[in-house]
Scaffold this motif. Structure first.
Motif, PDB file in Angstrom:
ATOM      1  N   MET A 633       0.870  -1.189   0.000  1.00 31.56           N
ATOM      2  CA  MET A 633       0.000   0.000   0.000  1.00 31.56           C
ATOM      3  C   MET A 633       0.896   1.224   0.000  1.00 31.56           C
ATOM      4  O   MET A 633       2.072   1.146   0.374  1.00 31.56           O
ATOM      5  CB  MET A 633      -0.931  -0.018   1.226  1.00 31.56           C
ATOM      6  CG  MET A 633      -0.217   0.110   2.557  1.00 31.56           C
ATOM      7  SD  MET A 633      -1.334  -0.002   3.987  1.00 31.56           S
ATOM      8  CE  MET A 633      -1.299  -1.766   4.292  1.00 31.56           C
ATOM      9  N   PRO A 634       0.395   2.369  -0.405  1.00 33.08           N
ATOM     10  CA  PRO A 634       1.248   3.561  -0.471  1.00 33.08           C
ATOM     11  C   PRO A 634       1.402   4.260   0.876  1.00 33.08           C
ATOM     12  O   PRO A 634       0.561   4.122   1.766  1.00 33.08           O
ATOM     13  CB  PRO A 634       0.491   4.459  -1.452  1.00 33.08           C
ATOM     14  CG  PRO A 634      -0.944   4.091  -1.237  1.00 33.08           C
ATOM     15  CD  PRO A 634      -0.945   2.612  -0.963  1.00 33.08           C
ATOM     16  N   VAL A 635       2.516   4.985   1.032  1.00 29.81           N
ATOM     17  CA  VAL A 635       2.639   5.946   2.119  1.00 29.81           C
ATOM     18  C   VAL A 635       1.976   7.224   1.634  1.00 29.81           C
ATOM     19  O   VAL A 635       2.463   7.876   0.692  1.00 29.81           O
ATOM     20  CB  VAL A 635       4.119   6.210   2.491  1.00 29.81           C
ATOM     21  CG1 VAL A 635       4.201   7.300   3.545  1.00 29.81           C
ATOM     22  CG2 VAL A 635       4.783   4.930   2.983  1.00 29.81           C
ATOM     23  N   LEU A 636       0.863   7.571   2.245  1.00 26.77           N
ATOM     24  CA  LEU A 636       0.086   8.717   1.769  1.00 26.77           C
ATOM     25  C   LEU A 636       0.717  10.042   2.167  1.00 26.77           C
ATOM     26  O   LEU A 636       0.472  11.080   1.546  1.00 26.77           O
ATOM     27  CB  LEU A 636      -1.342   8.644   2.318  1.00 26.77           C
ATOM     28  CG  LEU A 636      -2.132   7.388   1.917  1.00 26.77           C
ATOM     29  CD1 LEU A 636      -3.508   7.390   2.584  1.00 26.77           C
ATOM     30  CD2 LEU A 636      -2.271   7.298   0.406  1.00 26.77           C
ATOM     31  N   GLY A 637       1.534  10.023   3.222  1.00 29.39           N
ATOM     32  CA  GLY A 637       2.173  11.246   3.672  1.00 29.39           C
ATOM     33  C   GLY A 637       2.308  11.273   5.179  1.00 29.39           C
ATOM     34  O   GLY A 637       2.082  10.268   5.869  1.00 29.39           O
ATOM     35  N   SER A 638       2.664  12.431   5.698  1.00 30.00           N
ATOM     36  CA  SER A 638       2.875  12.570   7.140  1.00 30.00           C
ATOM     37  C   SER A 638       2.198  13.837   7.632  1.00 30.00           C
ATOM     38  O   SER A 638       2.215  14.870   6.945  1.00 30.00           O
ATOM     39  CB  SER A 638       4.371  12.642   7.454  1.00 30.00           C
ATOM     40  OG  SER A 638       4.583  12.867   8.828  1.00 30.00           O
ATOM     41  N   LEU A 639       1.590  13.733   8.801  1.00 30.26           N
ATOM     42  CA  LEU A 639       1.129  14.943   9.476  1.00 30.26           C
ATOM     43  C   LEU A 639       2.341  15.803   9.795  1.00 30.26           C
ATOM     44  O   LEU A 639       3.426  15.276  10.077  1.00 30.26           O
ATOM     45  CB  LEU A 639       0.387  14.584  10.762  1.00 30.26           C
ATOM     46  CG  LEU A 639      -0.968  13.897  10.577  1.00 30.26           C
ATOM     47  CD1 LEU A 639      -1.379  13.180  11.850  1.00 30.26           C
ATOM     48  CD2 LEU A 639      -2.018  14.923  10.193  1.00 30.26           C
TER      49      LEU A 639
END
Length: 720
Positions: A633-639
């Motif tokens: 699955m993808p890493v969507l990003g970081s807060l």
């Protein structure tokens, strides 16, 4: 009545107390000296004698004699419910009517108070916490003080903050002592007080200085105890050793652990290996505690696996062994706990199995000592400005202290006269108050010295009983001839490969459920946050998972060094990453998991979101990347942190202050918001450590508001 007649009557009461029908029971000389001082001369006495010496016989016999002379009831201030239950039963054997007032029988308080007023109660046992309850202190205590025939302070070392188990509620006894008529005798008893604590207790009880008080201090050697230390490589070896050798230990006994998590782990493992044991901790329900006590007393279990919640007051004279899976931080506390064994048997085994995690646990408990002066002053200022008394829930959001620590601090300030507990909460008195930095620093140094003493105890080549006696300033300390250093060690490190493999498997089992925050803390308005009540369902996280607890002896031992404040940042170790993947697999297939077939379960996560970190960005980033890679699955990003975020967020503050620091500190960057909008499913929220749960709650709220269908938190560790 002559002295000889009084002695004869005292021995007769003792015979009833111990169930002796032959009339052969006789008081020890020091027991008689204490009873004579209390009954014949109405003096104050401090008795420091080893566990099993018979301190309770002194106050029960004195009670019977004083009541026979028309005195009022004896009031015993006693710290633990287990002790109260044992003492009520013991009193009944001597024909003494005993009742209690404590947190477990609130529905009986009015009846008990009426019975006391009617003269139907010989002994009233009161928990120290009652002494500072406003209603009890203002309405009941004055009448009780006027009617008391004998005041007994049991486990009196708790009155001293120089000791290992200081309890501020005990300091309230000074008020009761000041209100007692001058001819009312007072008895203080303890088994665990060195010379400094003895002097402090004597002074506080009005039994020091130039008074004619009687201080009876006896030798602390226990002829029945055989002390030993067995050093094993790791937690798995210690668990396996217990599983293999528990049946060889005499009779039934207690296995002490340093944390609740460890007690639960050990209990589960020993049961799996066929041993009949029960857990006993501060989190055990009262009814379950009573059942566990009864089972041990009746030898229906081989052992209770207990924390220090069982440290005082459990009375089983034939207890055959005490083992410690982990070392207490104080030799005085250790002596007290091992003193539960061998009181009425010729031989009892005492074994310490120290662990590498002990020091980290000591440091954690030391970190929640009396707060620094700035925090204390802030609390006093808040109370001084308040228009009405503030309850703990109302005061907590206004100061950076957790509720348990705040309450302890207020009790100390109450004793010092700076605050007062009243109906509705706490209020400042306006009296001048000085922060005794020198005393607090001395106490901290004393704790450090005690920790070093426990290291020395585990490694000494000398007599272990003599070592403990010297720590308690026992002038009669001498080699015991029974410990593993005086004679031949009685235990070896031998254990079965099967037990070791099973222990490794159990301790290597990963996965702890993480319950999300569902309610906002009270008092957020006081810190400028307009939120209260239930967190909307659409803004909550779902139930999450952690690899382990920092307080356990399995994964906790591996995670603690990695998550230490002094640890260097770095990529997630492959073994840890693989274990996290295992947790995810079990989570997916378990009840409510996305692969469980449960129609109400969330869908499979569609991506990974990490939480920003100033201290461990590489650890969290690589953990998120490995989970995404293996889970395809993808890493969507970081807060991300906002410019307004505080540089440091108080990790051990209360919930309201923690949320105040987090308010506006995190944000969803545009790229992450875009990814969430098109993701079309739940996301895994990855962080390193959860202590309060509020960072995850705030992060989940932001992600849900940004379009995440659901948020599943995943962290390496939780505090407990």
């Amino acid at each position: 009545m002559t002295n000889a007649d009084l002695r004869s009557s005292a021995d007769a009461v003792l015979a009833r107390l111990v169930g002796d029908t032959t009339g052969a029971a006789r008081l020890r000389e020091d027991q008689w000296l204490a009873i004579e001082a209390l009954v014949a001369h109405k003096r104050r006495a401090l008795v420091v004698q080893r566990t099993g010496w018979g301190k309770s016989a002194v106050y029960f016999v004195a009670t019977a004699l004083l009541r026979g002379r028309g005195a009022g009831p004896t009031v015993i201030v006693s710290p633990l419910l287990a002790l109260m239950r044992n003492q009520v039963e013991a009193a009944a054997r001597a024909g003494i009517r005993a009742r209690t007032i404590n947190s477990s029988n609130t529905e009986e308080w009015e009846t008990v108070q009426a019975e006391v007023a009617a003269g139907e109660v010989d002994v009233l046992l009161v928990s120290p916490e009652r002494l500072n309850n406003p209603d009890f202190r203002d309405e009941v205590l004055p009448k009780l003080s006027a009617a008391t025939g004998l005041l007994v302070v049991d486990e009196a070392h708790c009155i001293s903050d120089w000791g290992h188990d200081f309890r501020p509620d005990y300091r309230r006894l000074r008020t009761m002592l000041a209100d007692l008529p001058p001819d009312v005798p007072v008895l203080a008893t303890t088994a665990t007080a060195n010379a400094r604590v003895t002097a402090d207790v004597a002074e506080q009880l009005g039994t020091g200085g130039g008074s004619d008080a009687l201080v009876l201090r006896g030798p602390l050697n226990r002829d029945s105890l055989s002390l030993g230390v067995l050093r094993l490589p790791d937690a798995a070896h210690r668990l396996a050793w217990l599983a293999d050798h528990l049946g060889e230990l005499p009779g039934s006994g207690i296995i002490y652990t340093l944390t609740v998590a460890a007690a639960e782990e050990v209990t589960a493992f020993l049961r799996q290996r066929g041993h009949t044991v029960a857990s006993y901790t501060g989190k055990t329900e009262n009814a379950d505690r009573q059942q566990a006590e009864e089972d041990l007393l009746a030898n229906r279990v081989k052992a209770l696996v207990a924390t220090s919640a069982l440290g005082m007051g459990f009375d089983k004279p034939d207890l055959g062994f005490v083992a410690h899976l982990g070392s207490p931080s104080s030799p005085i506390a250790y002596y007290q706990q091992v003193g539960r064994a061998g009181r009425a048997v010729d031989h009892a085994e005492v074994l310490l199995l120290p662990g590498k995690e002990d020091e980290a646990i000591w440091q954690y408990f030391a970190s929640v000592a009396f707060p620094p002066e700035e925090m204390v002053r802030r609390t006093l200022d808040v109370l001084a400005r308040a228009e009405k008394p503030l309850s703990l829930p109302a005061l907590e959001p206004l100061v950076e202290l957790r509720r348990s620590r705040l309450e302890t601090m207020l009790k100390v300030l109450d004793v010092d006269g700076a605050v007062r507990r009243v109906r509705g909460g706490w209020t400042a008195t306006g009296q001048p108050w000085t922060y005794d930095a020198e005393r607090y620093a001395w106490v901290a140094r004393q704790r450090t010295a005690e920790q070093q003493a426990m290291r020395d105890y585990a490694t000494t080549g000398g007599c272990r009983m003599e070592f403990l006696q010297r720590q308690l300033d026992d002038e009669g300390a001498a080699p015991c001839g029974r410990c593993d250093n005086c004679g031949k060690p009685r235990f070896t490190a031998e254990l079965s490969p099967e037990a070791l493999d099973t222990a490794r498997g159990e301790l290597g089992r990963a996965g702890v459920e993480v319950e999300p925050r569902r309610m906002w803390p009270t008092g957020l308005g006081a810190v400028g946050i307009d939120r209260k009540g239930r967190i909307p369902a659409g803004e909550q996280a779902l139930s999450g998972r952690a690899l382990g607890r920092l307080s356990d002896i399995g994964w906790g031992n591996r995670l603690r060094p990695m998550l230490s404040p002094t640890a260097a940042d770095g990529p997630v170790p492959e073994a840890v990453a693989q274990a996290v993947v295992g947790v995810l697999a079990d989570w997916a297939k378990g009840p409510g998991g996305w692969a469980s077939g449960d129609p109400d379960a969330p869908a499979r996560p569609v991506g990974v979101v990490t939480v920003a970190s100033r201290t461990r960005p590489e650890l969290i980033g690589t953990l998120g990347a490995r989970i995404a890679e293996i889970g395809r699955m993808p890493v969507l990003g970081s807060l991300a942190y906002t410019a307004a975020a505080e540089v440091t967020v108080p990790q051990r503050s209360n919930s309201a202050q923690r949320l105040r620091a987090l308010e506006g500190a995190l944000t969803v960057p545009p790229q992450l918001a875009s990814a969430l909008a098109s993701a079309g499913g739940p996301v895994l929220l990855v962080d390193d450590f959860m202590e309060t749960g509020w960072t995850l709650a705030v992060a989940a709220r932001l992600l849900r508001r940004a379009g995440a269908e659901a948020v599943l938190p995943l962290v390496l560790a939780v505090q407990s």
